[in-house]
Design an enzyme around this catalytic site. Structure first.
Site, mmCIF file in Angstrom:
data_model
loop_
_atom_site.group_PDB
_atom_site.id
_atom_site.type_symbol
_atom_site.label_atom_id
_atom_site.label_comp_id
_atom_site.label_asym_id
_atom_site.label_seq_id
_atom_site.Cartn_x
_atom_site.Cartn_y
_atom_site.Cartn_z
ATOM 1 N N GLU A 7 0.812 -1.214 0.000
ATOM 2 C CA GLU A 7 0.000 0.000 0.000
ATOM 3 C C GLU A 7 0.851 1.273 0.000
ATOM 4 O OE1 GLU A 7 -4.211 -0.584 2.016
ATOM 5 O OE2 GLU A 7 -2.626 -1.482 3.245
ATOM 6 N N GLU A 10 -4.883 -9.227 3.114
ATOM 7 C CA GLU A 10 -5.552 -8.948 4.386
ATOM 8 C C GLU A 10 -6.795 -9.805 4.625
ATOM 9 O OE1 GLU A 10 -3.211 -5.142 3.607
ATOM 10 O OE2 GLU A 10 -4.238 -6.690 2.438
#
Length: 257
Positions: free
Chosen positions: A111, A131
């Protein structure tokens, strides 16, 4: 030991993620990262920002999952805020940010690269947003920035299916702009940053604003803003310097104002 090593080379700042073995993020390192980026954003002598990981194996493996093991919602909210503020500050950096992905980039590690303007991956690098595999979701811009780069289909494959991709596939789908040999990521990123330094920093800043405006503004509105910001450049010293340097056949001396 500092979690982020900062060095300056010319007009480029290099931030090396340094929380071994996997350079995972903590609340403290995210807060530090944000403060460094904001300070560099205020430094008119810095035109580009390069981010890489220490060593040869990891760029960053994301958050330390031990942080979320107790299921504390308040702690989760605080970490999400730290992630969001840190990487949004990076996305808003007025210059050009480049991720030199020199190894595994997982979760929050990918990210931070997604929040950069450009991404260079070494050939052995692997990338994922896993995730959902552990009952979480990418909360640091991953769902939005990945989709903007690779489209909805590949974003869904990586996020919903937990698909991990290698550097060559990342290049194919547009997740990274270039793949280089192992050990050459930082060198290539620095060479790209040198190209940035030859551009007017005033122009680069508004051009970046316009490119990113397309994510949230209708095209007609962005086109109006484009003309408005073009005229606004004539209030800068860099505009006159750039044009006259070209006419005089000399290198421009930017002031970033």
């Amino acid at each position: 030991m500092t979690a982020i090593i900062e060095t300056i080379e010319g007009n480029t700042a290099v931030l090396t993620l340094n929380n071994p073995p996997a350079h995972t993020w903590t609340a403290e390192s995210l807060s530090l990262f944000k403060s460094i980026v904001l300070r560099l954003n205020d430094n008119k002598d810095i035109y580009a920002l390069v981010i890489t990981g220490a060593g040869e194996k990891f760029f960053s493996a994301g958050a330390d999952l031990n942080i979320f093991a107790d299921g504390d919602k308040q702690n989760a909210a605080l970490m999400a805020q730290h992630f969001g503020e840190a990487f949004e500050a990076l996305s808003a950096f007025r210059g050009v940010s480049i991720a030199a992905i020199n190894g595994y980039a997982m979760g929050g590690g990918l990210e931070v690269a997604l929040a950069c303007d450009l991404r260079i991956a070494e050939s052995h690098a692997q990338m994922a947003l896993p995730e959902a595999t552990v009952g979480l979701l990418p909360c640091a811009g991953g769902t939005q920035n990945l989709t903007a780069l690779v489209g909805e289909g590949w974003a869904k494959r990586m996020i919903l299916c937990g698909e991990r991709i290698k550097a060559d596939k990342a290049l194919q789908i547009g997740l990274v702009e270039e793949v280089v040999e192992q050990g050459q990521g930082l060198v290539t990123a620095m060479a790209l940053a040198e190209k940035v330094a030859r551009q007017s920093p005033s122009s680069v800043s508004v051009c970046k604003t316009l490119i990113q405006a397309g994510r949230s503004q209708p095209r007609t509105q962005a086109l109006l803003l484009e003309r408005e910001l073009f005229v606004g450049l004539f209030d800068t010293e860099d505009q006159a310097e750039g044009v006259n340097a070209f006419l005089d056949k000399r290198a421009a001396k930017w002031k970033n104002c």
